[in-house]
Design a protein around this motif. Structure first.
Motif, PDB file in Angstrom:
ATOM      1  N   ARG A  26       0.271  31.624  45.849  1.00 33.78           N
ATOM      2  CA  ARG A  26       0.259  30.723  46.995  1.00 33.78           C
ATOM      3  C   ARG A  26      -1.067  29.970  46.996  1.00 33.78           C
ATOM      4  N   GLY A  30       0.803  24.674  48.021  1.00 34.73           N
ATOM      5  CA  GLY A  30       2.110  25.319  47.989  1.00 34.73           C
ATOM      6  C   GLY A  30       2.167  26.412  46.943  1.00 34.73           C
ATOM      7  N   VAL A  31       3.341  27.007  46.811  1.00 38.87           N
ATOM      8  CA  VAL A  31       3.497  28.103  45.863  1.00 38.87           C
ATOM      9  C   VAL A  31       3.698  27.531  44.465  1.00 38.87           C
ATOM     10  N   ARG A  60      15.558  34.537  48.693  1.00 40.64           N
ATOM     11  CA  ARG A  60      14.278  33.944  49.110  1.00 40.64           C
ATOM     12  C   ARG A  60      13.160  34.978  49.025  1.00 40.64           C
ATOM     13  N   GLU A  63       9.575  33.509  49.282  1.00 40.72           N
ATOM     14  CA  GLU A  63       9.333  33.067  50.658  1.00 40.72           C
ATOM     15  C   GLU A  63       8.972  34.255  51.547  1.00 40.72           C
ATOM     16  N   ARG A  64       9.743  35.330  51.376  1.00 42.30           N
ATOM     17  CA  ARG A  64       9.515  36.493  52.219  1.00 42.30           C
ATOM     18  C   ARG A  64       8.201  37.176  51.870  1.00 42.30           C
ATOM     19  N   LYS A  67       5.621  34.648  53.140  1.00 45.51           N
ATOM     20  CA  LYS A  67       5.901  34.166  54.489  1.00 45.51           C
ATOM     21  C   LYS A  67       5.595  32.668  54.608  1.00 45.51           C
ATOM     22  N   CYS A  68       6.064  31.911  53.630  1.00 48.03           N
ATOM     23  CA  CYS A  68       5.924  30.462  53.680  1.00 48.03           C
ATOM     24  C   CYS A  68       7.062  29.836  52.878  1.00 48.03           C
ATOM     25  N   ALA A  69       7.218  28.523  53.016  1.00 47.76           N
ATOM     26  CA  ALA A  69       8.286  27.827  52.302  1.00 47.76           C
ATOM     27  C   ALA A  69       7.956  27.734  50.819  1.00 47.76           C
ATOM     28  N   VAL A  70       9.002  27.772  49.998  1.00 49.49           N
ATOM     29  CA  VAL A  70       8.834  27.609  48.557  1.00 49.49           C
ATOM     30  C   VAL A  70       9.780  26.508  48.099  1.00 49.49           C
ATOM     31  N   ARG A  72      12.301  24.494  45.953  1.00 51.81           N
ATOM     32  CA  ARG A  72      13.382  24.885  45.037  1.00 51.81           C
ATOM     33  C   ARG A  72      12.945  24.710  43.570  1.00 51.81           C
ATOM     34  N   TYR A  75      11.560  27.690  41.614  1.00 53.59           N
ATOM     35  CA  TYR A  75      12.528  28.596  40.985  1.00 53.59           C
ATOM     36  C   TYR A  75      13.117  27.956  39.720  1.00 53.59           C
TER      37      TYR A  75
END
Ligand SMILES: [Zn+2]
Length: 82
Positions: A26, A30-31, A60, A63-64, A67-70, A72, A75
């Motif tokens: 992270r 972003g990730v 997800r 994300e979990r 604890k943030c948006a990833v 698509r 992946y």
């Protein structure tokens, strides 16, 4: 014998040596996938296995973990590495 640290895959939750896993970090932007083991920060790991990447995307897992948006694309990018 050198000790290889083990990490847990966010999809199958098995412990594996780091070199059998893809590392995600992270960052402020972003990730991202840590391609060259150069990124600092908290890591998440997925097996270099298409099944685990699909499962993580579906559940997800990253994300979990963070604890943030990833995005698509993260992946999708991981899929190209296996
Ligand atoms: Zn796995």
């Amino acid at each position: 014998m050198a000790h290889i640290p083990e990490r847990m895959c966010v999809a199958c939750r098995k412990m594996r040596p780091q070199n059998e896993l893809i590392r995600f970090v992270r960052t402020d932007g972003g990730v991202k996938i840590d391609m060259n083991k150069k990124l600092f920060g908290r890591g998440a790991y997925i097996c270099k296995d298409i099944g685990c990447i699909h499962l993580a995307a579906k559940k997800r897992g990253i994300e979990r973990h963070f604890k943030c948006a990833v995005a698509r694309e993260v992946y999708d990018e991981a899929e190209k590495l296996v």
